[in-house]
Design a protein around this motif. Structure first.
Motif, mmCIF file in Angstrom:
data_model
loop_
_atom_site.group_PDB
_atom_site.id
_atom_site.type_symbol
_atom_site.label_atom_id
_atom_site.label_comp_id
_atom_site.label_asym_id
_atom_site.label_seq_id
_atom_site.Cartn_x
_atom_site.Cartn_y
_atom_site.Cartn_z
ATOM 1 N N LYS A 110 48.145 12.033 -10.458
ATOM 2 C CA LYS A 110 46.990 13.286 -9.819
ATOM 3 C C LYS A 110 46.035 13.374 -10.858
ATOM 4 N N HIS A 111 44.636 13.485 -11.223
ATOM 5 C CA HIS A 111 44.117 13.791 -11.769
ATOM 6 C C HIS A 111 43.788 15.779 -11.594
ATOM 7 N N GLU B 172 35.280 9.340 -15.020
ATOM 8 C CA GLU B 172 36.252 9.723 -16.266
ATOM 9 C C GLU B 172 37.549 9.992 -16.751
ATOM 10 N N ARG B 173 38.220 9.621 -17.035
ATOM 11 C CA ARG B 173 39.638 9.807 -17.159
ATOM 12 C C ARG B 173 39.642 10.598 -19.002
ATOM 13 N N GLY B 174 40.705 11.004 -19.090
ATOM 14 C CA GLY B 174 41.172 11.622 -19.935
ATOM 15 C C GLY B 174 41.294 13.083 -20.723
ATOM 16 N N MET C 196 49.303 8.991 -19.028
ATOM 17 C CA MET C 196 49.088 8.790 -17.447
ATOM 18 C C MET C 196 47.796 8.397 -16.826
ATOM 19 N N GLY C 197 46.675 7.851 -18.221
ATOM 20 C CA GLY C 197 45.720 7.781 -17.452
ATOM 21 C C GLY C 197 44.977 8.053 -16.535
ATOM 22 N N VAL C 198 45.231 10.058 -16.548
ATOM 23 C CA VAL C 198 44.661 10.265 -15.426
ATOM 24 C C VAL C 198 44.017 11.275 -15.873
ATOM 25 N N GLY C 199 42.237 11.908 -15.552
ATOM 26 C CA GLY C 199 41.595 13.028 -15.660
ATOM 27 C C GLY C 199 42.498 13.969 -16.103
ATOM 28 N N LEU C 200 42.680 15.214 -16.924
ATOM 29 C CA LEU C 200 42.351 16.358 -17.277
ATOM 30 C C LEU C 200 41.145 17.126 -17.990
ATOM 31 N N LEU C 201 40.307 17.839 -16.629
ATOM 32 C CA LEU C 201 39.521 18.802 -17.453
ATOM 33 C C LEU C 201 39.403 19.742 -16.983
ATOM 34 N N SER D 7 48.220 15.209 -24.613
ATOM 35 C CA SER D 7 48.767 13.789 -24.779
ATOM 36 C C SER D 7 48.966 13.461 -22.728
ATOM 37 N N LEU D 8 49.757 13.839 -21.598
ATOM 38 C CA LEU D 8 49.861 13.299 -20.635
ATOM 39 C C LEU D 8 49.007 13.039 -19.791
#
Ligand code: HSE
Length: 379
Positions: free
Chosen positions: A81-82, A304-306, A105-110, A100-101
């Motif tokens: 999950k983002h 957007e991801r990462g 995981m190829g999820v968004g973290l904003l 890094s996680l």
């Protein structure tokens, strides 16, 4: 996209309001500690109901604190999950691990709402640094302390009464000493500097001095000398790393910062070629802060991801080349202060240019001798 809210306090209920009439973002679950009538039909007290629900795309963490926020956010990303969060303490403390996680995981973290409340500061900082190198950033990064300083410059006030007003308006942290002593700003500065300089800075190492001991008499002196006092954060690229610190600062009464009222923030970066660009807006408060959480959800909806930056290198603090004069009010001046005194004002002394890290280390020690000490850098 379906959103699960972790928390339904000031910011959480604001996110719910922003999303209520939207078709593209639906709040389908809310994690609460105690029943909330407004969301009774979608609330749960069990995080497992959220992390195991395949229909939930984004987990919006607006509960604050380090634990269990850390456990929930990492579990959510591991479940694909983002994550959007307004939690600066969490991002500053677990920066490397969480960013890094998200990449892994190829999820968004904003976390745009974590710095500057409703101001789109982090997104623009991340945008400009893709093109230009940042030399310096900072400014007014805490709404509560600015609210207090603004009120103190307008008229003599009772510090506890004005702090209570900021709390009632929903600006202050759960423990408002974080607003007054600089911890809240330090977290925001760490996140900003990490993004600007591809760094990982240790939050606890950054020296700071807050506004707890400023008095009406100090303010009267500053005004008489043509200055306004603001609690400012600074991070600058340095030879051996980053120079970062937080201190009350006397700015000229006609400087941009001096005009910043109430809970507003004014955050600035200086790009090598872009020059100075400043972002101004409400740095705290329900709907502005919630708006940045929702904007982050829209960014993820847009693909957007990462995180904002893909690099995170541990960096040292280097204050070697940062020096300026200081106002110092202490009832117990020592030889070091006498040696550095250049001028005497009504309520305190003014030093010549002193190294910032040296002064902040001196002030930390001096507080044990004189708990009423107040210092302010002079811009
Ligand atoms: N307590 C914070 C402030 C809230 O006053 O700025 C927004 O981060």
């Amino acid at each position: 996209m379906n959103i699960a809210l972790l928390g339904f306090g000031v910011v959480g209920s604001g996110v719910y309001e922003w999303c209520r009439d939207r078709e593209d973002l639906n709040v389908t679950r809310v994690l609460v500690r105690s029943p909330k009538p407004a969301v009774a039909d979608i609330s749960t007290t069990d995080f497992n109901d959220i992390v195991t629900d395949p229909a939930i795309d984004i987990v919006a963490e607006v509960m604050g604190g380090l634990h269990p926020a850390y456990e929930y956010v990492t579990a959510a990303m591991k479940a694909g999950k983002h994550v959007v969060t307004a939690n600066k303490a969490l991002i500053a403390a677990y920066y490397t691990e969480l960013t890094s996680l998200a990449r892994e995981m190829g999820v968004g973290l904003l976390c745009t709402a974590a710095v500057g409340g409703g101001i789109p500061w982090l997104v623009n900082l991340a945008r400009v640094r893709k093109l230009d190198a940042i030399e310096r950033l900072g400014g007014i990064m805490n709404g509560t302390s600015n609210f207090i300083m603004d009120a103190m410059h307008a008229a003599p006030v009772s510090f506890p009464a004005i702090l209570k007003e900021a709390q009632d308006l929903g600006y202050a942290e759960a423990d408002p000493s974080a607003d007054i002593d600089g911890d809240d700003i330090r977290r925001k500065l760490v996140i900003s500097a990490n993004i600007a300089f591809d760094a990982v800075l240790e939050e606890e190492d950054i020296p700071m001095f807050g506004i707890r001991t400023v008095t009406d008499s100090d303010i009267a002196t500053f005004k008489a000398k043509g200055f306004t006092c603001k609690l400012l954060a600074t991070a600058a690229a340095a030879e051996k790393g980053v120079c970062a610190y937080i201190e009350p600062t006397l700015v000229s009464a006609d400087a941009l910062e001096a005009a910043v009222p109430k809970n507003f923030n004014l955050i600035t970066y200086e790009g090598v070629n872009m020059g100075r660009q400043s972002y101004y807006g409400q740095g705290a408060g329900q709907m502005p802060t919630a708006a940045n959480v929702v904007q982050d959800c829209l960014t993820i909806l847009g693909g957007e991801r990462g995180f904002y930056t893909h690099n995170a290198t541990p960096m040292a603090l280097d204050g070697e080349n940062e020096a300026h004069p200081y106002y110092v009010r202490t009832s117990a001046p020592d030889q070091w202060l006498e040696d550095n005194t250049a001028e005497r004002w009504e309520t305190g002394v003014v030093t010549g240019a002193v190294n910032t890290y040296e002064m902040l280390a001196w002030a930390k020690k001096q507080l044990t001798v004189d708990p009423a000490l107040f210092i302010a850098g002079i811009a």
